[in-house]
Write a protein that holds these residues in place. Sequence first.
Motif, PDB file in Angstrom:
ATOM      1  N   PHE A  43       0.852  -1.186   0.000  1.00  0.00           N
ATOM      2  CA  PHE A  43       0.000   0.000   0.000  1.00  0.00           C
ATOM      3  C   PHE A  43       0.887   1.234   0.000  1.00  0.00           C
ATOM      4  N   ASP A 220      -2.208  -1.000  -4.077  1.00  0.00           N
ATOM      5  CA  ASP A 220      -3.238  -0.026  -3.753  1.00  0.00           C
ATOM      6  C   ASP A 220      -2.515   1.228  -3.275  1.00  0.00           C
ATOM      7  N   GLY A 235      -6.713   4.039  -4.844  1.00  0.00           N
ATOM      8  CA  GLY A 235      -6.776   2.962  -5.814  1.00  0.00           C
ATOM      9  C   GLY A 235      -5.399   2.598  -6.322  1.00  0.00           C
ATOM     10  N   LYS A 236      -5.331   1.649  -7.239  1.00  0.00           N
ATOM     11  CA  LYS A 236      -4.067   1.273  -7.842  1.00  0.00           C
ATOM     12  C   LYS A 236      -3.575   2.429  -8.695  1.00  0.00           C
TER      13      LYS A 236
END
Length: 266
Positions: A43, A220, A235-236
């Motif tokens: 992340f 992410d 988001g990605k």
Amino acid sequence: MVALADATGADSRGIVVRDLSMYFGHTLVQRDLSFHIAPASVFMIMGVSGCGKSTLLRHMIDLQRASQGRIMFDGQSLTDGDVQKRNAIQDRIGVLFQNSALWSSMTLAENVALPLQLHTKLRPAEIDDQVAFKLALVGLDGRQNRMPNELSGGMRKRAGLARAMALDPSYLFLDEPSAGLDPNTSQQLDGLILKLRDALGVTVVAVSHELPSIFAIADDSIYLDNVEKTAIAHGKPGELVENAAPNRVRAFLTRTPVVEEATDGE
């Protein structure tokens, strides 16, 4: 705007940040942050310099206390004031600080051994075995007796990772892991981070503004905006570029000038 994930209904596994606001004195840093980090994922916390990325990381590892909101690890609260619970969560966290933060007067082996000496009851021979294993895991086998000042920047980052992994954490926090590295060394470090995630199932939370690393390793991400003082995209990273993220997010991810969106009435 890309809708932010609703952390209120998120799976309790992994990390849940809910309604978090951060201040320096009376100065707002970021407000109303809510997101979920899936287990065994990478992340990325993104944003321009000064937006509060490292401040958020420090809150998530309990070096700073939240002004309001909650941070939960696998359903256990880091922010409810229960010292025993907080200590139990901290025992599952490993941290690589921006400058590796190795003790300059200690060998690599001594640096990696220190957390084991302080937080476990392992015998010296067992600690030596763990140190050798962790250094081998990051590609530094055979360098136990080297001093930090004898290493390249990339090798110091690897040594810092070995120390961060010393206690077999479930969560690994990285503050600008690629900062100051040449592109090739940065790419090698990215590969090592993915290897640790895949081999050990560790959840990785990283602060970065290095685009190659962001696109290469992030499952992410969240973008902290320095104008609205909150997260404006989640988001990605590749999908944020493709799916019409806010202008400041696209500008950051494509290294292009910001084109401000028109306001009502214009």
